[in-house]
Design a protein around this motif. Structure first.
Motif, short mmCIF file in Angstrom:
data_model
loop_
_atom_site.label_atom_id
_atom_site.label_comp_id
_atom_site.label_asym_id
_atom_site.label_seq_id
_atom_site.Cartn_x
_atom_site.Cartn_y
_atom_site.Cartn_z
N LYS A 60 0.83 -1.21 0.00
CA LYS A 60 0.00 0.00 0.00
C LYS A 60 0.86 1.26 0.00
O LYS A 60 0.56 2.24 -0.70
CB LYS A 60 -0.95 0.00 1.20
N LEU A 61 1.97 1.26 0.77
CA LEU A 61 2.85 2.43 0.79
C LEU A 61 3.60 2.57 -0.53
O LEU A 61 3.85 3.69 -0.99
CB LEU A 61 3.81 2.34 1.97
N SER A 62 3.93 1.46 -1.16
CA SER A 62 4.57 1.51 -2.48
C SER A 62 3.63 2.14 -3.50
O SER A 62 4.05 2.97 -4.31
CB SER A 62 4.96 0.09 -2.90
N ARG A 63 2.38 1.74 -3.46
CA ARG A 63 1.39 2.33 -4.38
C ARG A 63 1.23 3.82 -4.11
O ARG A 63 1.11 4.62 -5.03
CB ARG A 63 0.04 1.63 -4.23
N GLU A 64 1.23 4.19 -2.83
CA GLU A 64 1.07 5.59 -2.45
C GLU A 64 2.26 6.42 -2.94
O GLU A 64 2.11 7.56 -3.35
CB GLU A 64 0.93 5.72 -0.93
N ALA A 65 3.46 5.83 -2.92
CA ALA A 65 4.65 6.53 -3.39
C ALA A 65 4.55 6.82 -4.89
O ALA A 65 5.10 7.81 -5.38
CB ALA A 65 5.91 5.72 -3.09
N TYR A 66 3.84 5.96 -5.61
CA TYR A 66 3.65 6.15 -7.04
C TYR A 66 2.63 7.24 -7.33
O TYR A 66 2.85 8.11 -8.16
CB TYR A 66 3.22 4.83 -7.70
N ALA A 67 1.50 7.17 -6.65
CA ALA A 67 0.44 8.16 -6.85
C ALA A 67 -0.46 8.19 -5.62
O ALA A 67 -0.87 7.13 -5.13
CB ALA A 67 -0.39 7.81 -8.08
N HIS A 68 -0.77 9.39 -5.15
CA HIS A 68 -1.62 9.51 -3.96
C HIS A 68 -3.04 9.03 -4.26
O HIS A 68 -3.64 9.38 -5.27
CB HIS A 68 -1.68 10.95 -3.47
N LYS A 69 -3.51 8.20 -3.37
CA LYS A 69 -4.90 7.77 -3.38
C LYS A 69 -5.25 7.48 -1.92
O LYS A 69 -4.57 6.69 -1.27
CB LYS A 69 -5.06 6.50 -4.24
N GLU A 70 -6.25 8.14 -1.40
CA GLU A 70 -6.57 8.00 0.01
C GLU A 70 -6.77 6.54 0.42
O GLU A 70 -6.41 6.14 1.52
CB GLU A 70 -7.82 8.81 0.37
N ASP A 71 -7.31 5.74 -0.48
CA ASP A 71 -7.54 4.33 -0.18
C ASP A 71 -6.24 3.59 0.16
O ASP A 71 -6.24 2.69 0.99
CB ASP A 71 -8.25 3.65 -1.36
N ASN A 72 -5.12 3.98 -0.48
CA ASN A 72 -3.83 3.38 -0.15
C ASN A 72 -3.50 3.61 1.32
O ASN A 72 -3.09 2.69 2.03
CB ASN A 72 -2.70 3.97 -1.00
N LEU A 73 -3.66 4.85 1.77
CA LEU A 73 -3.35 5.20 3.15
C LEU A 73 -4.33 4.55 4.12
O LEU A 73 -3.94 4.04 5.17
CB LEU A 73 -3.35 6.72 3.33
N LEU A 74 -5.60 4.56 3.76
CA LEU A 74 -6.62 3.94 4.60
C LEU A 74 -6.33 2.46 4.80
O LEU A 74 -6.34 1.96 5.93
CB LEU A 74 -8.01 4.12 3.98
N ASP A 75 -6.04 1.76 3.73
CA ASP A 75 -5.74 0.33 3.84
C ASP A 75 -4.48 0.09 4.66
O ASP A 75 -4.43 -0.82 5.49
CB ASP A 75 -5.58 -0.30 2.46
N ALA A 76 -3.43 0.90 4.45
CA ALA A 76 -2.19 0.74 5.21
C ALA A 76 -2.45 0.92 6.70
O ALA A 76 -1.99 0.12 7.52
CB ALA A 76 -1.13 1.72 4.72
N VAL A 77 -3.20 1.94 7.07
CA VAL A 77 -3.51 2.19 8.48
C VAL A 77 -4.37 1.05 9.04
O VAL A 77 -4.15 0.60 10.17
CB VAL A 77 -4.21 3.56 8.66
N ALA A 78 -5.31 0.56 8.27
CA ALA A 78 -6.15 -0.56 8.72
C ALA A 78 -5.29 -1.81 8.95
O ALA A 78 -5.46 -2.51 9.96
CB ALA A 78 -7.26 -0.85 7.71
N TYR A 79 -4.37 -2.09 8.04
CA TYR A 79 -3.47 -3.24 8.23
C TYR A 79 -2.61 -3.05 9.47
O TYR A 79 -2.38 -3.99 10.24
CB TYR A 79 -2.58 -3.46 7.01
N MET A 80 -2.13 -1.83 9.69
CA MET A 80 -1.33 -1.55 10.89
C MET A 80 -2.13 -1.78 12.17
O MET A 80 -1.64 -2.38 13.13
CB MET A 80 -0.81 -0.11 10.86
N GLY A 81 -3.37 -1.31 12.18
CA GLY A 81 -4.22 -1.50 13.35
C GLY A 81 -4.51 -2.97 13.62
O GLY A 81 -4.44 -3.43 14.77
#
Length: 95
Positions: A60-81
């Motif tokens: 998810k962070l790799s995808r976010e580094a390519y192009a911002h999409k809120e869903d990338n960050l949301l999923d990464a935070v959900a996986y972290m939690g």
């Protein structure tokens, strides 16, 4: 609309019954994904459930580094939690 942390909490801790019917429990899905990965991999390349979480967070962070999409960050935070919940379960289990 709620903030990204509230949304992630809903994904991990308040998942709707409909989502559970469609995809199964969140943590069980990660355990199953790790087991499937291990079936497809050589014995010296096995992964734990926590490792599967780290891989998904990295994706998810790799995808976010390519192009911002809120869903990338949301999923990464959900996986972290959810990974944190997994860690707390293992800490509280008697040895």
């Amino acid at each position: 609309m709620s903030n990204i942390l509230e949304q992630a909490n809903q994904i991990v801790n308040e998942r709707s019954e409909e989502k559970e019917r469609q995809y199964g429990p969140f943590k069980a899905s990660m355990e199953r994904a790790a087991a499937l990965y291990n079936l497809m991999s050589p014995k010296d390349q096995q992964i734990t459930t926590a490792g599967m979480y780290r891989a998904m967070i990295a994706l998810k962070l790799s995808r976010e580094a390519y192009a911002h999409k809120e869903d990338n960050l949301l999923d990464a935070v959900a996986y972290m939690g959810s990974m944190n919940d997994l860690s707390l379960i293992h800490i509280s289990e008697p040895t």
